[in-house]
Design a protein around this motif. Structure first.
Motif, PDB file in Angstrom:
ATOM      1  N   GLY A   1       0.793  -1.220   0.000  1.00 47.18           N
ATOM      2  CA  GLY A   1       0.000   0.000   0.000  1.00 47.18           C
ATOM      3  C   GLY A   1       0.824   1.268   0.000  1.00 47.18           C
ATOM      4  N   ASP A   2       2.142   1.132   0.293  1.00 44.79           N
ATOM      5  CA  ASP A   2       3.005   2.311   0.287  1.00 44.79           C
ATOM      6  C   ASP A   2       3.173   2.839  -1.131  1.00 44.79           C
ATOM      7  N   VAL A   3       3.320   4.150  -1.230  1.00 45.27           N
ATOM      8  CA  VAL A   3       3.644   4.786  -2.514  1.00 45.27           C
ATOM      9  C   VAL A   3       5.117   5.154  -2.462  1.00 45.27           C
ATOM     10  N   VAL A   4       5.890   4.628  -3.405  1.00 43.08           N
ATOM     11  CA  VAL A   4       7.334   4.853  -3.413  1.00 43.08           C
ATOM     12  C   VAL A   4       7.774   5.358  -4.786  1.00 43.08           C
ATOM     13  N   GLU A   5       8.964   5.892  -4.828  1.00 43.00           N
ATOM     14  CA  GLU A   5       9.553   6.366  -6.073  1.00 43.00           C
ATOM     15  C   GLU A   5      10.608   5.367  -6.517  1.00 43.00           C
ATOM     16  N   GLY A   6      10.612   5.046  -7.792  1.00 46.26           N
ATOM     17  CA  GLY A   6      11.580   4.087  -8.296  1.00 46.26           C
ATOM     18  C   GLY A   6      12.195   4.542  -9.603  1.00 46.26           C
ATOM     19  N   THR A   7      13.386   4.011  -9.889  1.00 46.00           N
ATOM     20  CA  THR A   7      14.082   4.324 -11.142  1.00 46.00           C
ATOM     21  C   THR A   7      14.070   3.086 -12.037  1.00 46.00           C
ATOM     22  N   VAL A   8      13.686   3.288 -13.274  1.00 50.99           N
ATOM     23  CA  VAL A   8      13.580   2.178 -14.212  1.00 50.99           C
ATOM     24  C   VAL A   8      14.980   1.642 -14.527  1.00 50.99           C
ATOM     25  N   ILE A   9      15.128   0.316 -14.307  1.00 53.48           N
ATOM     26  CA  ILE A   9      16.396  -0.368 -14.612  1.00 53.48           C
ATOM     27  C   ILE A   9      16.335  -1.042 -15.977  1.00 53.48           C
ATOM     28  N   ASP A  10      15.179  -1.662 -16.233  1.00 49.41           N
ATOM     29  CA  ASP A  10      15.037  -2.431 -17.470  1.00 49.41           C
ATOM     30  C   ASP A  10      13.568  -2.406 -17.913  1.00 49.41           C
ATOM     31  N   VAL A  11      13.370  -2.421 -19.223  1.00 48.12           N
ATOM     32  CA  VAL A  11      12.018  -2.455 -19.782  1.00 48.12           C
ATOM     33  C   VAL A  11      11.914  -3.632 -20.745  1.00 48.12           C
ATOM     34  N   LYS A  12      10.954  -4.505 -20.485  1.00 48.87           N
ATOM     35  CA  LYS A  12      10.693  -5.646 -21.365  1.00 48.87           C
ATOM     36  C   LYS A  12       9.300  -5.479 -21.979  1.00 48.87           C
ATOM     37  N   THR A  13       8.931  -6.382 -22.859  1.00 47.84           N
ATOM     38  CA  THR A  13       7.618  -6.257 -23.525  1.00 47.84           C
ATOM     39  C   THR A  13       6.474  -6.434 -22.548  1.00 47.84           C
ATOM     40  N   ASP A  14       6.696  -7.206 -21.483  1.00 45.18           N
ATOM     41  CA  ASP A  14       5.596  -7.496 -20.570  1.00 45.18           C
ATOM     42  C   ASP A  14       5.806  -7.004 -19.146  1.00 45.18           C
ATOM     43  N   GLU A  15       6.986  -6.368 -18.861  1.00 46.13           N
ATOM     44  CA  GLU A  15       7.199  -5.873 -17.507  1.00 46.13           C
ATOM     45  C   GLU A  15       8.288  -4.809 -17.463  1.00 46.13           C
ATOM     46  N   ILE A  16       8.239  -4.044 -16.374  1.00 44.03           N
ATOM     47  CA  ILE A  16       9.236  -3.010 -16.116  1.00 44.03           C
ATOM     48  C   ILE A  16       9.902  -3.337 -14.779  1.00 44.03           C
ATOM     49  N   VAL A  17      11.230  -3.245 -14.745  1.00 43.82           N
ATOM     50  CA  VAL A  17      11.987  -3.510 -13.511  1.00 43.82           C
ATOM     51  C   VAL A  17      12.465  -2.171 -12.955  1.00 43.82           C
ATOM     52  N   LEU A  18      12.178  -1.945 -11.651  1.00 46.08           N
ATOM     53  CA  LEU A  18      12.551  -0.683 -11.023  1.00 46.08           C
ATOM     54  C   LEU A  18      13.382  -0.894  -9.772  1.00 46.08           C
ATOM     55  N   ASN A  19      14.325   0.026  -9.544  1.00 43.71           N
ATOM     56  CA  ASN A  19      15.064   0.094  -8.286  1.00 43.71           C
ATOM     57  C   ASN A  19      14.291   1.027  -7.371  1.00 43.71           C
ATOM     58  N   ILE A  20      13.735   0.465  -6.288  1.00 47.26           N
ATOM     59  CA  ILE A  20      12.918   1.270  -5.374  1.00 47.26           C
ATOM     60  C   ILE A  20      13.636   1.513  -4.047  1.00 47.26           C
ATOM     61  N   GLY A  21      14.976   1.254  -4.026  1.00 43.22           N
ATOM     62  CA  GLY A  21      15.755   1.488  -2.806  1.00 43.22           C
ATOM     63  C   GLY A  21      15.545   0.414  -1.768  1.00 43.22           C
ATOM     64  N   TYR A  22      15.066  -0.737  -2.194  1.00 45.45           N
ATOM     65  CA  TYR A  22      14.837  -1.873  -1.292  1.00 45.45           C
ATOM     66  C   TYR A  22      15.830  -2.965  -1.664  1.00 45.45           C
TER      67      TYR A  22
ATOM     68  N   SER B   1      15.280  -5.769  -2.721  1.00 47.07           N
ATOM     69  CA  SER B   1      14.851  -6.442  -3.953  1.00 47.07           C
ATOM     70  C   SER B   1      14.302  -5.406  -4.928  1.00 47.07           C
ATOM     71  N   ASP B   2      14.492  -5.691  -6.210  1.00 52.02           N
ATOM     72  CA  ASP B   2      13.929  -4.799  -7.218  1.00 52.02           C
ATOM     73  C   ASP B   2      12.414  -4.963  -7.284  1.00 52.02           C
ATOM     74  N   GLY B   3      11.757  -3.947  -7.784  1.00 51.06           N
ATOM     75  CA  GLY B   3      10.304  -4.008  -7.952  1.00 51.06           C
ATOM     76  C   GLY B   3       9.941  -4.416  -9.375  1.00 51.06           C
ATOM     77  N   ILE B   4       8.901  -5.215  -9.509  1.00 47.68           N
ATOM     78  CA  ILE B   4       8.426  -5.676 -10.819  1.00 47.68           C
ATOM     79  C   ILE B   4       7.062  -5.059 -11.099  1.00 47.68           C
ATOM     80  N   LEU B   5       6.981  -4.352 -12.234  1.00 50.70           N
ATOM     81  CA  LEU B   5       5.737  -3.723 -12.658  1.00 50.70           C
ATOM     82  C   LEU B   5       5.310  -4.365 -13.975  1.00 50.70           C
TER      83      LEU B   5
END
Length: 369
Positions: free
Chosen positions: A20-41, A43-47
Motif C-alpha cells: 500500500g506504500d507509494v514509493v519512487e523508483g528508477t527504471v532499470i530495465d524495460v521488457k515487452t511485458d514488464e518493467i523492472v525498477l530500483n525502489i531502494g529496497y 529487492s527490485d520491484g516488478i511492474l
C-alpha cells in the motif's frame, strides 16, 4: 560496545516498505511485458504490463525507458520469489478517482480518447479510470453506428459518480445541446429577413430541403427552390451542397428560406416580352384535359387552352401534343397581377391565313395593273 557487521549496516540503509506504500523508483530495465525498477529496497520491484495500464495495445518499450523515475504503489512486498510486486495503474486510478470526483463536483469538461466502442455506448479512460458514455448521451441525435468515434478525442462531463460501485458515467450530449443553443442565439442575433446567408444542405425531403445555417436549420420549401418548376428536391440538391440562400421569414426559431431572388424574377420585364400580340416559343411542361401549360422560361408558364390548339376541333391536348414538345403561339391575354398568360396557336394560324390572303389580293391587284 559491540561493532555492527557489514550486513547489519547494509540493512540499516535499506528502507522498510509495506503493501500500500507509494514509493519512487528508477527504471532499470524495460521488457515487452514488464518493467523492472530500483525502489531502494533489497529487492527490485516488478511492474507488469497489466499493472501499468488498462490499455492492452500499449508498447511498454515505447513509453518507458531506463533511467525514468516513476511513482508506484506496493502491491506485495514478496511475491514468493523475493520480488516486490508494484502497480502504477492503481495509483493512477486512485488519483484518477479524485480527478473525476473534482470534475463531477465542478461540472468540469473533460477530454479523453475513445478506447472502446460497445453495443450500448463508448468507453474512455481518464487517468486509468474507465468512464462509460451511454449511446443516448453520445449525441443529441440518435446514432446507430458509433464506430466512427473509435480513437477520437471527445469532450464530456461526469453525470454520475459512484466510486463504491465503480460507476462513472459521462455525458457528451448536454455539451452539444448547450453549444447548439449558444450558436442558435448568436445566429438569430446576426440574421434578419432579407439577408442572404451561406448554408449547407443537411437533409432533403419530398417537400423541401433543410439547410444548416450554423446554429439553426432553415427550410427551403420546394416552391422556393426556383422561379421555375421543380419536380423533386432530390433532383436538384444533395446533402452537403453549399448554398447562398435568402432569409424569407423568421418566426420564432423557424426560418423559411428561398432561392427566388428578386433580381432574377422572370416577371420583372414580362410585360414587354409577353405583350398581347407577341409570338413566342415554349415547351410543353404539363397537360390537363382543358389545356396545356407551356413553359416560356423558368418561372413563366402560359396556358394554351384546348380550344386554342388548332383551328380544327381537338378533344384533349394529349391527342396532338407531347410533354417537352416545342410550341409556337400568339399571346392573346396577359395578366401581370395574377401572373397569367394565355396563348393561342389558332389565333396565330388565323392571323397567318389573313396575312396570306392579303398578300394574294395584293398580287392580283398588281397583275391587273
Amino acid at each position: 560496545m559491540s561493532e555492527l557487521t557489514f550486513e547489519q549496516m547494509l540493512e540499516d540503509t535499506i528502507k522498510t516498505i509495506h503493501s500500500g506504500d507509494v514509493v519512487e523508483g528508477t527504471v532499470i530495465d524495460v521488457k515487452t511485458d514488464e518493467i523492472v525498477l530500483n525502489i531502494g529496497y533489497k529487492s527490485d520491484g516488478i511492474l507488469t504490463k497489466n499493472e501499468y495500464t488498462n490499455d492492452s495495445s500499449v508498447d511498454l518499450t515505447a513509453v518507458v525507458k531506463p533511467g525514468d523515475v516513476m511513482e508506484v504503489k506496493i502491491l506485495k512486498v514478496n511475491d514468493g520469489e523475493g520480488q516486490v510486486v508494484l502497480t502504477y495503474k492503481r495509483l493512477a486510478a486512485d488519483r484518477g478517482n479524485k480527478r473525476i470526483e473534482e470534475a463531477y463536483n465542478n461540472r468540469e469538461v473533460l477530454k479523453a480518447t475513445v478506447v472502446q466502442v460497445l453495443e450500448g455506448g463508448l468507453s474512455v479512460i481518464v487517468e486509468e479510470v474507465r468512464v462509460f458514455i451511454p449511446a443516448s448521451l453520445v449525441s443529441d441525435t440518435y446514432e446507430k453506428d458509433l464506430t466512427k468515434y473509435m480513437g477520437q478525442e471527445i469532450e464530456f462531463v461526469i453525470s454520475e459518480y459512484n466510486p463504491k460501485r465503480r460507476r462513472y458515467i459521462g455525458d457528451r450530449r448536454q455539451l452539444i445541446v448547450a453549444r447548439k443553443a449558444e450558436m442558435q442565439r448568436e445566429l438569430f442575433e446576426r440574421i434578419h429577413e432579407g439577408d442572404v446567408v451561406e448554408g449547407v444542405v443537411k437533409n432533403v425531403t419530398d417537400f423541401g430541403a433543410f439547410v444548416d445555417l450554423g446554429g439553426a436549420d432553415g427550410l427551403l420549401h420546394i416552391s422556393e427552390m426556383s422561379w421555375g418548376h421543380v419536380e423533386h428536391p432530390r433532383k436538384v440538391f444533395k446533402v452537403g451542397d453549399k448554398l447562398n440562400v435568402l432569409i424569407k421569414e423568421i418566426n420564432g426559431s423557424k426560418v423559411a428560406l428561398s432561392l427566388k431572388f428578386e433580381d432574377q424574377n422572370p416577371w420583372r420585364d414580362a410585360a414587354d416580352k409577353y405583350a398581347i400580340g407577341n409570338v413566342v416559343t415554349g415547351r410543353v411542361a404539363r397537360m390537363t384535359d382543358f389545356g396545356a401549360f407551356i413553359e416560356l422560361e423558368p418561372g413563366v408558364d402560359a396556358l394554351l387552352h384546348v380550344s386554342q390548339i388548332s383551328r380544327e376541333h381537338v378533344e384533349k391536348p394529349s391527342d396532338v401534343l407531347r410533354i417537352g414538345e416545342e410550341v409556337t403561339a400568339k399571346i392573346v391575354d396577359f395578366n401581370e397581377a395574377d401572373k397569367k398568360i394565355s396563348l393561342s396557336i389558332k389565333a396565330m394560324a388565323i392571323s397567318e391565313a389573313n396575312d396570306d390572303a392579303d398578300a394574294a389580293v395584293g398580287f392580283r391587284e398588281e397583275d391587273a395593273e
